[in-house]
Design an enzyme around this catalytic site. Sequence first.
Site, PDB file in Angstrom:
ATOM      1  N   TYR A 174       0.744  -1.243   0.006  1.00 55.30           N
ATOM      2  CA  TYR A 174      -0.076   0.011  -0.083  1.00 55.30           C
ATOM      3  C   TYR A 174       0.889   1.254  -0.036  1.00 55.30           C
ATOM      4  O   TYR A 174       0.503   2.308  -0.618  1.00 55.30           O
ATOM      5  CB  TYR A 174      -0.935  -0.202   1.243  1.00 55.30           C
ATOM      6  CG  TYR A 174      -2.225   0.831   0.903  1.00 55.30           C
ATOM      7  CD1 TYR A 174      -3.152   0.660  -0.142  1.00 55.30           C
ATOM      8  CD2 TYR A 174      -2.479   2.018   1.711  1.00 55.30           C
ATOM      9  CE1 TYR A 174      -4.145   1.714  -0.406  1.00 55.30           C
ATOM     10  CE2 TYR A 174      -3.334   2.937   1.712  1.00 55.30           C
ATOM     11  CZ  TYR A 174      -4.145   2.578   0.325  1.00 55.30           C
ATOM     12  OH  TYR A 174      -5.295   3.295   0.280  1.00 55.30           O
TER      13      TYR A 174
ATOM     14  N   LYS B   5      -3.609   8.579   2.586  1.00 53.65           N
ATOM     15  CA  LYS B   5      -4.676   8.507   3.403  1.00 53.65           C
ATOM     16  C   LYS B   5      -4.653   8.962   4.654  1.00 53.65           C
ATOM     17  O   LYS B   5      -5.520   9.626   5.308  1.00 53.65           O
ATOM     18  CB  LYS B   5      -5.009   6.838   3.449  1.00 53.65           C
ATOM     19  CG  LYS B   5      -5.549   6.128   1.806  1.00 53.65           C
ATOM     20  CD  LYS B   5      -6.665   7.129   1.473  1.00 53.65           C
ATOM     21  CE  LYS B   5      -7.215   6.255   0.400  1.00 53.65           C
ATOM     22  NZ  LYS B   5      -8.592   6.989  -0.616  1.00 53.65           N
TER      23      LYS B   5
ATOM     24  N   LEU C   8     -11.857  -1.466  -9.574  1.00 52.15           N
ATOM     25  CA  LEU C   8     -10.540  -1.017 -10.871  1.00 52.15           C
ATOM     26  C   LEU C   8      -9.560  -0.622 -10.136  1.00 52.15           C
ATOM     27  O   LEU C   8      -8.563  -1.001 -10.312  1.00 52.15           O
ATOM     28  CB  LEU C   8     -11.287  -0.020 -11.557  1.00 52.15           C
ATOM     29  CG  LEU C   8     -12.041  -0.217 -12.887  1.00 52.15           C
ATOM     30  CD1 LEU C   8     -12.010   1.033 -13.736  1.00 52.15           C
ATOM     31  CD2 LEU C   8     -11.514  -1.364 -13.589  1.00 52.15           C
TER      32      LEU C   8
HETATM   33  P1  NAD Z   1     -12.543   3.160  -8.477  1.00 55.88           P
HETATM   34  O1  NAD Z   1     -11.464   2.811  -9.566  1.00 55.88           O
HETATM   35  O2  NAD Z   1     -13.857   2.746  -9.081  1.00 55.88           O
HETATM   36  O3  NAD Z   1     -12.449   4.565  -8.217  1.00 55.88           O
HETATM   37  C1  NAD Z   1     -11.329   5.467  -8.152  1.00 55.88           C
HETATM   38  C2  NAD Z   1     -11.999   6.770  -8.835  1.00 55.88           C
HETATM   39  O4  NAD Z   1     -10.673   7.597  -8.943  1.00 55.88           O
HETATM   40  C3  NAD Z   1     -12.104   6.641 -10.403  1.00 55.88           C
HETATM   41  O5  NAD Z   1     -13.341   6.980 -10.624  1.00 55.88           O
HETATM   42  C4  NAD Z   1     -11.222   7.307 -11.139  1.00 55.88           C
HETATM   43  O6  NAD Z   1     -11.817   8.050 -12.270  1.00 55.88           O
HETATM   44  C5  NAD Z   1     -10.850   8.429  -9.858  1.00 55.88           C
HETATM   45  N1  NAD Z   1      -9.635   9.147 -10.279  1.00 55.88           N
HETATM   46  C6  NAD Z   1      -8.385   8.703 -10.259  1.00 55.88           C
HETATM   47  N2  NAD Z   1      -7.475   9.678 -10.670  1.00 55.88           N
HETATM   48  C7  NAD Z   1      -8.142  10.650 -10.886  1.00 55.88           C
HETATM   49  C8  NAD Z   1      -7.913  11.974 -11.386  1.00 55.88           C
HETATM   50  N3  NAD Z   1      -6.800  12.610 -11.691  1.00 55.88           N
HETATM   51  N4  NAD Z   1      -9.002  12.768 -11.634  1.00 55.88           N
HETATM   52  C9  NAD Z   1     -10.208  12.379 -11.434  1.00 55.88           C
HETATM   53  N5  NAD Z   1     -10.464  11.453 -11.010  1.00 55.88           N
HETATM   54  C10 NAD Z   1      -9.502  10.438 -10.650  1.00 55.88           C
HETATM   55  O7  NAD Z   1     -12.010   2.412  -6.958  1.00 55.88           O
HETATM   56  P2  NAD Z   1     -12.824   2.507  -5.697  1.00 55.88           P
HETATM   57  O8  NAD Z   1     -12.198   1.284  -4.952  1.00 55.88           O
HETATM   58  O9  NAD Z   1     -14.196   2.688  -5.943  1.00 55.88           O
HETATM   59  O10 NAD Z   1     -12.130   3.807  -5.145  1.00 55.88           O
HETATM   60  C11 NAD Z   1     -12.675   4.692  -4.615  1.00 55.88           C
HETATM   61  C12 NAD Z   1     -12.246   5.627  -3.288  1.00 55.88           C
HETATM   62  O11 NAD Z   1     -12.306   4.699  -2.269  1.00 55.88           O
HETATM   63  C13 NAD Z   1     -10.703   5.572  -3.215  1.00 55.88           C
HETATM   64  O12 NAD Z   1     -10.317   6.863  -2.627  1.00 55.88           O
HETATM   65  C14 NAD Z   1     -10.028   4.251  -2.692  1.00 55.88           C
HETATM   66  O13 NAD Z   1      -8.808   4.687  -2.127  1.00 55.88           O
HETATM   67  C15 NAD Z   1     -10.934   3.944  -1.700  1.00 55.88           C
HETATM   68  N6  NAD Z   1     -11.246   2.833  -1.191  1.00 55.88           N
HETATM   69  C16 NAD Z   1     -11.114   1.780  -1.802  1.00 55.88           C
HETATM   70  C17 NAD Z   1     -11.046   0.537  -1.222  1.00 55.88           C
HETATM   71  C18 NAD Z   1     -11.003  -0.796  -2.011  1.00 55.88           C
HETATM   72  O14 NAD Z   1     -10.701  -1.864  -1.549  1.00 55.88           O
HETATM   73  N7  NAD Z   1     -11.642  -0.755  -3.314  1.00 55.88           N
HETATM   74  C19 NAD Z   1     -10.948   0.497   0.080  1.00 55.88           C
HETATM   75  C20 NAD Z   1     -11.000   1.608   0.881  1.00 55.88           C
HETATM   76  C21 NAD Z   1     -11.012   2.907   0.315  1.00 55.88           C
HETATM   77  O1  0WE Z   2      -6.717   2.744  -1.992  1.00 56.07           O
HETATM   78  C1  0WE Z   2      -6.794   1.671  -2.428  1.00 56.07           C
HETATM   79  C2  0WE Z   2      -6.401   1.669  -3.956  1.00 56.07           C
HETATM   80  C3  0WE Z   2      -5.639   2.971  -4.526  1.00 56.07           C
HETATM   81  C4  0WE Z   2      -4.744   2.871  -5.783  1.00 56.07           C
HETATM   82  C5  0WE Z   2      -4.903   1.650  -6.657  1.00 56.07           C
HETATM   83  C6  0WE Z   2      -4.370   1.578  -7.863  1.00 56.07           C
HETATM   84  C7  0WE Z   2      -4.283   0.727  -8.743  1.00 56.07           C
HETATM   85  C8  0WE Z   2      -3.593   0.967 -10.267  1.00 56.07           C
HETATM   86  C9  0WE Z   2      -3.956   3.910  -6.178  1.00 56.07           C
HETATM   87  N1  0WE Z   2      -3.426   3.959  -7.226  1.00 56.07           N
HETATM   88  C10 0WE Z   2      -3.401   2.857  -8.017  1.00 56.07           C
HETATM   89  N2  0WE Z   2      -2.643   3.116  -9.319  1.00 56.07           N
HETATM   90  C11 0WE Z   2      -2.784   2.023 -10.123  1.00 56.07           C
HETATM   91  O2  0WE Z   2      -1.919   2.237 -11.254  1.00 56.07           O
HETATM   92  N3  0WE Z   2      -7.471   0.719  -2.021  1.00 56.07           N
HETATM   93  C12 0WE Z   2      -7.571   0.775  -0.684  1.00 56.07           C
HETATM   94  C13 0WE Z   2      -7.508  -0.590  -2.334  1.00 56.07           C
HETATM   95  C14 0WE Z   2      -6.370  -1.538  -2.188  1.00 56.07           C
HETATM   96  O3  0WE Z   2      -5.076  -1.016  -2.809  1.00 56.07           O
HETATM   97  C15 0WE Z   2      -4.078  -1.769  -2.262  1.00 56.07           C
HETATM   98  C16 0WE Z   2      -4.443  -2.446  -1.203  1.00 56.07           C
HETATM   99  C17 0WE Z   2      -5.824  -2.157  -1.199  1.00 56.07           C
HETATM  100  C18 0WE Z   2      -6.831  -2.623  -0.031  1.00 56.07           C
HETATM  101  C19 0WE Z   2      -2.608  -1.871  -2.704  1.00 56.07           C
HETATM  102  C20 0WE Z   2      -1.880  -2.514  -1.903  1.00 56.07           C
HETATM  103  C21 0WE Z   2      -2.431  -3.327  -0.497  1.00 56.07           C
HETATM  104  C22 0WE Z   2      -3.841  -3.157  -0.505  1.00 56.07           C
END
Ligand code: NAD
Ligand code: 0WE
Length: 274
Positions: free
Chosen positions: A157, A164, A196
Amino acid sequence: MGLLSGKKALIVGVASKLSIAYAIAEAFHREGAELAFTYQGEKLGERVKKMAAQWNSDICIPCNVSSDEEIANVFSELKEKWDGIDILVHSVGFAPGEELDGDYLTATSREGFRIAHDISAYSFVALAKEARPMMQDRNGAMLTLTYHGSQQTLPNYNVMGLAKASLEAAVRYMAGSVGAEGIRVNSVSAGPIRTLAASGIKNFRKMLKKNADRAPLKRNITAEEVANTAVFLCSDMASGVTAQNIYVDGGFNTCAMSAEDMEDNDTKDNDAKA
Ligand code: NAD
Ligand code: 0WE
């Protein structure tokens, strides 16, 4: 009457049907909110417009959150359609892929650090600055999405954990800025969900299993569960709640070790017995 009826919400971060922001839009629509969306770039435009239409929204504005001009444009366009905004949802996170792979000190670069903090933390501040004038004195709510990697380390991470941590501190400082204007600022810390943003992360499957085994609920959580907490935090039911981070992770963050963690057979204890 829905929990959000009469409220106008801007949702930033829908990219696909798996997005947490998609589940939030679905739940907000169910609860009677009027919705507007931004999308990251032309590639996502058509897809997000189609999804918006399914929630009776025709407000879809391009916005790369690294651009102050694009952020300013979102609110000047929104002003043409709405007299105010009640809810801002920020569901955006990004670091360059190579930052999220391997040893933290080795993987982290000055530019990767800058980008992660700019897109994942500062963008919430930048959006809030512009939303603020349209959110005055209407019991408004700002919400962002975070992850427990801000508080405890885990493999890969990396710099996102720092971004974060910054985002969570921003929630508290922003809450102090706008509290007197009737605006609350909170975050939801979600457990891992396959979206994604999680695709291409090494060992994500293994991580989901470890999370489910350790969490008091003994399972992973869904984007819909995150969305229902988002509804609460952005509704008047949460009128006394600001500057908080609410975990929707099945309780994982509170558990250092579970009974299941003891079931590992490959330990010295077992070797000694053998
Ligand atoms: P996601 O890929 O569907 O959403 C990420 C979004 O960020 C996308 O809509 C993408 O277009 C947007 N984004 C990235 N760079 C950008 C930029 N330069 N300008 C505008 N938009 C931009 O994935 P998600 O899991 O729905 O992530 C949403 C939030 O939830 C993030 O902050 C992520 O860190 C957080 N989150 C995700 C998880 C997980 O496990 N999926 C867990 C905890 C928190
Ligand atoms: O916040 C996130 C994901 C954030 C994220 C994911 C990507 C993948 C593609 C930010 N930047 C990128 N850049 C890319 O090119 N999460 C909370 C989901 C997540 O991501 C991890 C996790 C978890 C959970 C990465 C490593 C370990 C755990």
